[in-house]
Design a protein around this motif. Structure first.
Motif, PDB file in Angstrom:
ATOM      1  N   UNK A  34       8.454 103.680 -35.831  1.00  0.00           N
ATOM      2  CA  UNK A  34       8.756 102.448 -36.556  1.00  0.00           C
ATOM      3  C   UNK A  34       8.257 102.508 -37.997  1.00  0.00           C
ATOM      4  N   UNK A  35       7.106 103.110 -38.213  1.00  0.00           N
ATOM      5  CA  UNK A  35       6.593 103.272 -39.569  1.00  0.00           C
ATOM      6  C   UNK A  35       7.544 104.131 -40.403  1.00  0.00           C
ATOM      7  N   UNK A  36       8.019 105.221 -39.817  1.00  0.00           N
ATOM      8  CA  UNK A  36       8.975 106.083 -40.525  1.00  0.00           C
ATOM      9  C   UNK A  36      10.309 105.382 -40.763  1.00  0.00           C
ATOM     10  N   UNK A  37      10.769 104.622 -39.783  1.00  0.00           N
ATOM     11  CA  UNK A  37      12.031 103.898 -39.924  1.00  0.00           C
ATOM     12  C   UNK A  37      11.928 102.842 -41.022  1.00  0.00           C
ATOM     13  N   UNK A  38      10.799 102.147 -41.097  1.00  0.00           N
ATOM     14  CA  UNK A  38      10.590 101.169 -42.162  1.00  0.00           C
ATOM     15  C   UNK A  38      10.603 101.858 -43.521  1.00  0.00           C
ATOM     16  N   UNK A  39       9.924 102.982 -43.636  1.00  0.00           N
ATOM     17  CA  UNK A  39       9.913 103.721 -44.899  1.00  0.00           C
ATOM     18  C   UNK A  39      11.323 104.165 -45.273  1.00  0.00           C
ATOM     19  N   UNK A  40      12.115 104.581 -44.295  1.00  0.00           N
ATOM     20  CA  UNK A  40      13.492 105.004 -44.570  1.00  0.00           C
ATOM     21  C   UNK A  40      14.319 103.852 -45.120  1.00  0.00           C
ATOM     22  N   UNK A  41      14.194 102.680 -44.513  1.00  0.00           N
ATOM     23  CA  UNK A  41      14.979 101.528 -44.948  1.00  0.00           C
ATOM     24  C   UNK A  41      14.531 101.063 -46.330  1.00  0.00           C
ATOM     25  N   UNK A  42      13.226 101.061 -46.570  1.00  0.00           N
ATOM     26  CA  UNK A  42      12.724 100.667 -47.891  1.00  0.00           C
ATOM     27  C   UNK A  42      13.214 101.651 -48.946  1.00  0.00           C
ATOM     28  N   UNK A  43      13.171 102.934 -48.646  1.00  0.00           N
ATOM     29  CA  UNK A  43      13.664 103.936 -49.590  1.00  0.00           C
ATOM     30  C   UNK A  43      15.159 103.773 -49.850  1.00  0.00           C
ATOM     31  N   UNK A  44      15.913 103.456 -48.822  1.00  0.00           N
ATOM     32  CA  UNK A  44      17.351 103.230 -48.981  1.00  0.00           C
ATOM     33  C   UNK A  44      17.603 102.044 -49.914  1.00  0.00           C
ATOM     34  N   UNK A  45      16.855 100.967 -49.715  1.00  0.00           N
ATOM     35  CA  UNK A  45      17.009  99.788 -50.576  1.00  0.00           C
ATOM     36  C   UNK A  45      16.605 100.107 -52.009  1.00  0.00           C
TER      37      UNK A  45
END
Length: 63
Positions: A39-50
């Motif tokens: 979940x930490x990695x997934x959050x970082x991925x979404x933030x980076x995408x934004x």
């Protein structure tokens, strides 16, 4: 059952059940830790995408 039997440790079968229970708890703890990391990695991925979307000019703040 005599009172002295209560003071003895668990027999082989009971030890196996206890060991199995602790093994299950340990596996669940490891799974929970892995899920938290994912979940930490997934959050970082979404933030980076934004952030990438915003950096490429795809987002302007409201007035």
């Amino acid at each position: 059952m005599n009172p002295a039997g209560c003071l003895q440790g668990p027999d082989g079968k009971e030890r196996q059940r206890i060991w199995s229970y602790f093994s299950t708890m340990d596996a669940q703890r490891a799974l929970f830790t892995a899920q938290q990391q994912w979940l930490t990695l997934e959050l970082a991925r979404v933030v980076n995408l934004a952030n990438r979307y915003k950096a490429l000019g795809g987002w302007t703040p409201p007035p």
